[in-house]
Design a protein around this motif. Structure first.
Motif, PDB file in Angstrom:
ATOM      1  N   ILE A   1      -3.265 -14.524  11.359  1.00  0.00           N
ATOM      2  CA  ILE A   1      -2.495 -13.408  10.452  1.00  0.00           C
ATOM      3  C   ILE A   1      -0.665 -13.327   9.979  1.00  0.00           C
ATOM      4  CG2 ILE A   1      -1.201 -11.330  11.662  1.00  0.00           C
ATOM      5  CD1 ILE A   1      -2.404 -10.932  13.236  1.00  0.00           C
ATOM      6  N   ILE A   2      -0.694 -14.085   9.610  1.00  0.00           N
ATOM      7  CA  ILE A   2       1.455 -14.937   9.234  1.00  0.00           C
ATOM      8  C   ILE A   2       0.980 -14.441   7.594  1.00  0.00           C
ATOM      9  CG2 ILE A   2       3.197 -16.393   8.775  1.00  0.00           C
ATOM     10  CD1 ILE A   2       3.461 -16.569  11.584  1.00  0.00           C
ATOM     11  N   PRO A   3       0.050 -14.959   7.195  1.00  0.00           N
ATOM     12  CA  PRO A   3       0.594 -14.950   5.633  1.00  0.00           C
ATOM     13  C   PRO A   3      -0.137 -13.885   5.494  1.00  0.00           C
ATOM     14  CG  PRO A   3      -1.693 -16.947   6.361  1.00  0.00           C
ATOM     15  CD  PRO A   3      -1.074 -15.817   7.619  1.00  0.00           C
ATOM     16  N   PHE A   4      -1.466 -12.954   5.835  1.00  0.00           N
ATOM     17  CA  PHE A   4      -0.628 -11.555   5.454  1.00  0.00           C
ATOM     18  C   PHE A   4       0.528 -10.943   5.619  1.00  0.00           C
ATOM     19  CE2 PHE A   4      -5.900 -11.041   4.854  1.00  0.00           C
ATOM     20  CZ  PHE A   4      -6.083 -12.260   5.620  1.00  0.00           C
ATOM     21  N   VAL A   5       1.128 -10.841   7.186  1.00  0.00           N
ATOM     22  CA  VAL A   5       2.294 -10.364   6.781  1.00  0.00           C
ATOM     23  C   VAL A   5       3.092 -10.669   6.276  1.00  0.00           C
ATOM     24  CG1 VAL A   5       4.010  -9.790   8.852  1.00  0.00           C
ATOM     25  CG2 VAL A   5       2.255  -9.952   9.684  1.00  0.00           C
ATOM     26  N   GLN A   6       3.071 -11.833   5.625  1.00  0.00           N
ATOM     27  CA  GLN A   6       3.654 -12.383   4.584  1.00  0.00           C
ATOM     28  C   GLN A   6       4.009 -11.182   3.051  1.00  0.00           C
ATOM     29  OE1 GLN A   6       4.044 -16.770   4.823  1.00  0.00           O
ATOM     30  NE2 GLN A   6       5.507 -15.653   6.055  1.00  0.00           N
ATOM     31  N   LEU A   7       2.194 -11.021   2.937  1.00  0.00           N
ATOM     32  CA  LEU A   7       1.906 -10.444   1.409  1.00  0.00           C
ATOM     33  C   LEU A   7       2.392  -9.655   1.593  1.00  0.00           C
ATOM     34  CD1 LEU A   7       0.219 -11.902  -0.801  1.00  0.00           C
ATOM     35  CD2 LEU A   7      -2.567 -11.160   0.217  1.00  0.00           C
ATOM     36  N   PHE A   8       1.552  -8.647   2.634  1.00  0.00           N
ATOM     37  CA  PHE A   8       2.004  -7.567   2.419  1.00  0.00           C
ATOM     38  C   PHE A   8       3.727  -7.418   2.380  1.00  0.00           C
ATOM     39  CE2 PHE A   8       1.783  -3.306   2.595  1.00  0.00           C
ATOM     40  CZ  PHE A   8       2.442  -2.258   4.321  1.00  0.00           C
ATOM     41  N   GLY A   9       4.778  -8.032   3.233  1.00  0.00           N
ATOM     42  CA  GLY A   9       6.267  -8.004   2.629  1.00  0.00           C
ATOM     43  C   GLY A   9       6.702  -7.860   0.955  1.00  0.00           C
ATOM     44  N   ILE A  10       5.672  -8.917   0.363  1.00  0.00           N
ATOM     45  CA  ILE A  10       6.014  -9.280  -0.811  1.00  0.00           C
ATOM     46  C   ILE A  10       5.703  -8.213  -1.167  1.00  0.00           C
ATOM     47  CG2 ILE A  10       5.307 -10.782  -2.587  1.00  0.00           C
ATOM     48  CD1 ILE A  10       5.206 -13.025  -0.769  1.00  0.00           C
ATOM     49  N   TYR A  11       4.060  -7.904  -1.131  1.00  0.00           N
ATOM     50  CA  TYR A  11       4.047  -7.012  -2.013  1.00  0.00           C
ATOM     51  C   TYR A  11       5.346  -5.488  -2.233  1.00  0.00           C
ATOM     52  CZ  TYR A  11       1.704  -2.213  -1.719  1.00  0.00           C
ATOM     53  OH  TYR A  11       1.604  -0.725  -2.463  1.00  0.00           O
ATOM     54  N   ILE A  12       5.246  -4.899  -0.930  1.00  0.00           N
ATOM     55  CA  ILE A  12       6.847  -3.652  -0.247  1.00  0.00           C
ATOM     56  C   ILE A  12       7.926  -4.488  -0.949  1.00  0.00           C
ATOM     57  CG2 ILE A  12       7.818  -3.083   0.697  1.00  0.00           C
ATOM     58  CD1 ILE A  12       5.891  -2.680   2.364  1.00  0.00           C
ATOM     59  N   ILE A  13       8.354  -5.698  -0.972  1.00  0.00           N
ATOM     60  CA  ILE A  13       9.098  -6.257  -2.261  1.00  0.00           C
ATOM     61  C   ILE A  13       8.736  -5.521  -4.075  1.00  0.00           C
ATOM     62  CG2 ILE A  13      10.774  -8.197  -3.523  1.00  0.00           C
ATOM     63  CD1 ILE A  13      10.705  -8.957  -0.634  1.00  0.00           C
ATOM     64  N   LEU A  14       8.536  -6.380  -4.069  1.00  0.00           N
ATOM     65  CA  LEU A  14       8.196  -5.920  -5.507  1.00  0.00           C
ATOM     66  C   LEU A  14       7.147  -4.299  -5.999  1.00  0.00           C
ATOM     67  CD1 LEU A  14       5.407  -9.175  -6.580  1.00  0.00           C
ATOM     68  CD2 LEU A  14       7.886  -8.817  -6.614  1.00  0.00           C
ATOM     69  N   HIS A  15       7.491  -3.481  -5.374  1.00  0.00           N
ATOM     70  CA  HIS A  15       7.058  -2.207  -5.679  1.00  0.00           C
ATOM     71  C   HIS A  15       8.306  -1.850  -5.338  1.00  0.00           C
ATOM     72  CE1 HIS A  15       2.402  -2.001  -6.487  1.00  0.00           C
ATOM     73  NE2 HIS A  15       2.645  -3.418  -7.032  1.00  0.00           N
ATOM     74  N   GLY A  16       9.220  -2.328  -5.061  1.00  0.00           N
ATOM     75  CA  GLY A  16      10.287  -0.773  -4.653  1.00  0.00           C
ATOM     76  C   GLY A  16      10.649   0.152  -5.201  1.00  0.00           C
ATOM     77  N   HIS A  17      10.058  -0.090  -6.820  1.00  0.00           N
ATOM     78  CA  HIS A  17      10.938   0.678  -7.781  1.00  0.00           C
ATOM     79  C   HIS A  17       9.912   1.539  -7.450  1.00  0.00           C
ATOM     80  CE1 HIS A  17       9.004  -2.673  -9.852  1.00  0.00           C
ATOM     81  NE2 HIS A  17       8.750  -1.477 -10.454  1.00  0.00           N
ATOM     82  N   VAL A  18       8.497   1.756  -7.623  1.00  0.00           N
ATOM     83  CA  VAL A  18       7.396   2.535  -7.454  1.00  0.00           C
ATOM     84  C   VAL A  18       6.781   3.102  -6.568  1.00  0.00           C
ATOM     85  CG1 VAL A  18       4.604   2.842  -8.105  1.00  0.00           C
ATOM     86  CG2 VAL A  18       6.385   1.360  -9.293  1.00  0.00           C
ATOM     87  N   SER A  19       7.151   2.674  -5.070  1.00  0.00           N
ATOM     88  CA  SER A  19       7.153   3.602  -3.942  1.00  0.00           C
ATOM     89  C   SER A  19       8.351   3.068  -2.425  1.00  0.00           C
ATOM     90  CB  SER A  19       5.785   2.531  -3.820  1.00  0.00           C
ATOM     91  OG  SER A  19       5.604   1.467  -3.092  1.00  0.00           O
ATOM     92  N   PRO A  20       8.130   3.534  -1.562  1.00  0.00           N
ATOM     93  CA  PRO A  20       9.343   3.831  -1.082  1.00  0.00           C
ATOM     94  C   PRO A  20       8.736   1.950  -0.065  1.00  0.00           C
ATOM     95  CG  PRO A  20       7.835   5.423  -0.077  1.00  0.00           C
ATOM     96  CD  PRO A  20       6.896   5.257  -1.161  1.00  0.00           C
ATOM     97  N   GLY A  21      10.152   1.344   0.167  1.00  0.00           N
ATOM     98  CA  GLY A  21      10.244   0.177   0.998  1.00  0.00           C
ATOM     99  C   GLY A  21      11.888  -0.537  -0.429  1.00  0.00           C
ATOM    100  N   GLY A  22      10.934  -1.507  -0.775  1.00  0.00           N
ATOM    101  CA  GLY A  22      12.138  -2.051  -1.804  1.00  0.00           C
ATOM    102  C   GLY A  22      12.633  -2.999  -0.955  1.00  0.00           C
TER     103      GLY A  22
END
Lengths: 142, 495, 127
Positions: free
Chosen positions: A13-34
């Motif tokens: 599971i851990i790689p998927f969690v990290q990938l999701f985290g990176i996705y949320i960081i990079l899309h901080g200006h487009v969708s909620p999260g940051g």
């Protein structure tokens, strides 16, 4: 923890969690999260690793050197971008006037300096969460 | 923007950068860190003086972060008020910093020397942020940074009583901050802005329509700030916290940090709500009564204390009552008297804590009844302690006398002459617990039966700031006009 | 009837205030130190709910720009951004208090406020 099922599942599971985290960081200006939310996700993945495999292997994966580098690096990146804004355009953290390219709204490469700031914040928050957890766990066992 | 107008942000960045640099310098000797810190502090002091001069000659200016308009962005307001108080804070902290180079490492482990200084620089960064900012939510964020760093400084020595006092400090401070934030939320609800000037403009219109909201917001904000500034019924955390901290940080906490929260109270009352709304709500009377009770009860509790740092902590509670009374008068004279007392109490309380710190550093005693005859073995420290104590009581030629004198006149001007009686009673109560310390130090025999004066064995970096503070207390007592003009222009810039 | 209607309209604000009061009650009265920290978190959550409820516009869309659609009323994104910072602040205070509780537990062996006060009183009496 010696359970085989838990260890195997966590390893997958851990790689998927990290990938999701990176996705949320990079899309901080487009969708909620940051930066904050994404950084917390990445930090949580390391904490999950510590809980399941123990503090020894976890310290090898995320050593003290790396946490020092990440924490100072996060803040220095943020301050550097701010100072660039100050020197070029006159106020700390200016976005468009300082020459950061604003793409079209809604795409990934847009928003000027915001994705860079999010990366800095994300690294710092992840490192902080992991460092604090390791410090608290260490006190208990020592 | 000219270079001088960038200076406030450069100040903030320099303090934060110094806090970041300390862990990187861990390889070299500790002296490099200390000297670099002193250079940064002197640089920030110089730039604060330049900003003050610029504001006096050319007027106040704003600094917008990111160039955004104040409706959504954060803005810093640099007027006489912020420039003056940042300069005073950095000057006092530089003196305490020089003192702490001799003493901060007492009781702290070997590899933790750096941590104290990191916390100190972040503390300064947050105090500067609170005073410069013109946005209510930004004030909340800086306020929380300030409270975490003060808690960490209190609990940096690994003794048992530190942990429980730090825990109580965190809990009560958090209740205070969250109440303040609730007040900001209520204000945002009726005005739609968090910027102080825009809220001020919008409140004048919303006050007739939504008066229940405004009353609740005022109540939450005043109570919240009251928790953090140790105004009387909410002062429970202060004596334990200030007694448990290392000596130089007790000076910073009692003389400066608490005053910054009082400055937030001043900003909220005068710049956000304005005098008309506050008088319509009867706040001057309510705050004045709370302040009067605090002035008396703080001294009453101080008389019963056996530990000298706890005694000084309760004395701070009483003096904060004086300042809040000056704020509650809602007049230019009252506010100027309150500001003058902020400055003079800062000097006097810092001198008291630092002088007591020299004695604790050398002798490791903290109980008041063990101070017999110490005047002969620590002449410089006890002399400055004596001057500062006389200032707290209100004897002429010290700045404490000028502060109380002006406060009494301001209460007469505002038509509340009854409070003069309370000011006099509180002054007498102050004498009841300071004079025994001075009498036993100078007029009794110490255990070694020594009658001739020997010079104390403390390092020079600890003695020089104490002497400078003593000289400043006397100088401001004899020539208060050195600062009075600046303070009055600061008051006028708030209206 | 209109009383209940207005109650339902403002249910967000009522919930926020209820959380604030429950959190405050927990911090002030509970004996266990860890539950006090949880009380601070609950208070913070109540205030953040209040802030976000202020930004709500009836019939508004989430404030995310979709390149295909145009126009429409969005809800106010400013309070949500403020709360993001506020959440981080409360989290850091929680972390600091928890590390203090770990130290207190090591020193006194308990996390109950009354027992700790009793131990401190015994120490002071023996002094």
């Amino acid at each position: 923890m010696d359970d085989l099922i838990v260890k195997t599942v966590v390893r997958i599971i851990i790689p998927f969690v990290q990938l999701f985290g990176i996705y949320i960081i990079l899309h901080g200006h487009v969708s909620p999260g940051g930066g904050f939310a994404g950084g917390t996700l990445i930090g949580t993945s390391f904490i999950l690793y510590t809980l399941v495999f123990g503090i020894g292997p976890a310290k090898k994966k995320f050593s003290h050197r790396m946490s020092e580098f990440a924490e100072s690096g996060g803040i220095i990146l943020y301050l550097a971008i701010g100072v660039v804004g100050m020197v070029v355009a006159g106020s700390f953290l200016t976005n468009a006037e300082a020459g950061f390219p604003l793409g079209e709204a809604g795409s990934l490469l847009s928003g000027g300096m915001i994705p860079l700031l999010m990366i800095g914040i994300g690294i710092k928050v992840a490192s902080t969460m992991v460092t604090l957890f390791h410090t608290l766990i260490e006190e208990e066992t020592s | 923007m000219t270079m001088i107008e960038q200076l406030p942000v450069i100040n903030l960045l320099a303090l934060l950068a110094m806090a970041l640099l300390v862990p990187l310098l861990r390889g070299r000797s500790f002296k490099t860190t200390l000297i670099l810190g002193l250079c940064v502090l002197l640089g920030v002091l110089l730039s604060s003086i330049l900003i003050l001069y610029h504001v006096h000659t050319e007027g106040a200016f704003y600094y917008h972060f990111g160039g955004h308009s104040p409706v959504f962005g954060i803005e810093l307001l640099i007027n006489e008020f912020s420039a003056l108080f940042t300069m005073l804070i950095i000057a006092l902290v530089t003196l305490v910093y020089v003192y702490s180079t001799g003493d901060a490492t007492e009781g702290i482990g070997e590899n933790e020397y750096g941590r104290y200084y990191i916390l100190l620089f972040i503390l300064l960064f947050s105090m500067f942020g609170i005073i410069y900012t013109n946005d209510l939510f930004n004030t909340y964020v800086f306020m929380e940074i300030l409270s975490i760093t003060t808690c960490s400084i209190i609990s940096i020595k690994r003794k048992k009583e530190n942990y429980t006092s730090a825990f109580r400090y965190v809990m009560l401070n958090e209740i205070g901050s969250l109440s303040y934030l609730f007040g900001v939320a209520l204000l945002y609800m009726i005005t739609g802005y968090t910027n102080i000037e825009l809220v001020h403009g919008a409140i004048q219109q919303s006050w007739p329509l939504y008066s229940a909201n405004v009353v609740t917001a005022v109540a939450f904000m005043v109570v919240g700030i009251g928790f953090k500034a140790a105004i009387f019924p909410f002062h429970i955390w202060l004596p334990d916290a200030h007694a448990a901290a290392p000596n130089s940080s007790s000076a910073i906490l009692s003389a400066i940090v608490v005053k910054v929260y009082l400055l937030i109270l001043v900003k909220v009352i005068y710049s956000v709500y304005g005098v008309t709304i506050m008088t319509a709500l009867n706040m001057p009377l309510i705050i004045g009564l709370i302040a009067a009770v605090g002035m008396v009860m703080g001294s009453v509790f101080a008389i019963a204390q056996k530990d000298i740092k706890r005694m000084l902590g309760y004395s701070s509670v009483a003096q904060i009552g004086y300042i809040v009374m000056g704020i509650s008068l809602m007049s230019v004279a009252g506010l100027s008297a309150a500001f003058f007392h902020i400055v003079s109490h800062g000097l006097m309380k810092a001198a008291l804590f630092l002088a007591a710190g020299i004695i604790i550093y050398d002798r490791k005693i903290r109980r008041v009844n063990l101070f017999d005859g110490l005047g002969f073995q620590f002449p410089v420290s006890m002399f400055v302690f004596g001057i500062a104590a006389l200032g707290m009581i209100g004897i002429p030629i010290t700045t404490g006398f000028i502060a109380k004198f002006n406060l009494a006149f301001a209460t007469l001007d505002a038509g509340r002459g009854i409070f003069i009686v309370i000011i006099v009673i509180s002054g007498l109560l102050n004498a009841l617990y300071y004079m025994p310390v001075l009498i036993s130090a100078f007029l009794r025999d110490n255990p070694e039966k020594q009658r001739h004066i020997t010079f104390e064995k403390a390092p020079r970096t600890m003695l020089v700031p104490v002497v400078v503070l003593g000289i400043l207390i006397l100088a401001l007592g004899i020539y208060p006009d050195l600062i009075w003009g600046l303070l009055e222009s600061a008051v006028l810039s708030l209206q | 009837m209109s009383f209940f209607q207005s109650l339902l309209d403002h249910i967000n604000y009522l919930g926020a205030v209820a959380l604030f009061v429950i959190g405050l009650f927990t911090v002030v009265t509970h004996g266990n130190l860890i539950k006090r920290i949880m009380g601070i978190n609950i208070m913070g959550t109540g205030i953040f709910l209040f802030f976000v409820a202020i930004g709500n516009v009836t019939g508004g869309l989430p404030p995310i720009i979709d390149p295909a659609e145009e126009g429409g009323t969005f809800i106010n994104p400013l309070p949500s951004v403020l709360i993001l910072t506020g959440i981080v602040v409360v989290v850091s205070i929680t972390v600091y208090s928890l590390s203090l509780v770990v130290r207190i537990y090591e020193t006194y062996g308990t996390t109950d406020q009354d027992e700790i006060a009793k131990m401190i009183r015994e120490e002071n009496d023996n002094d």
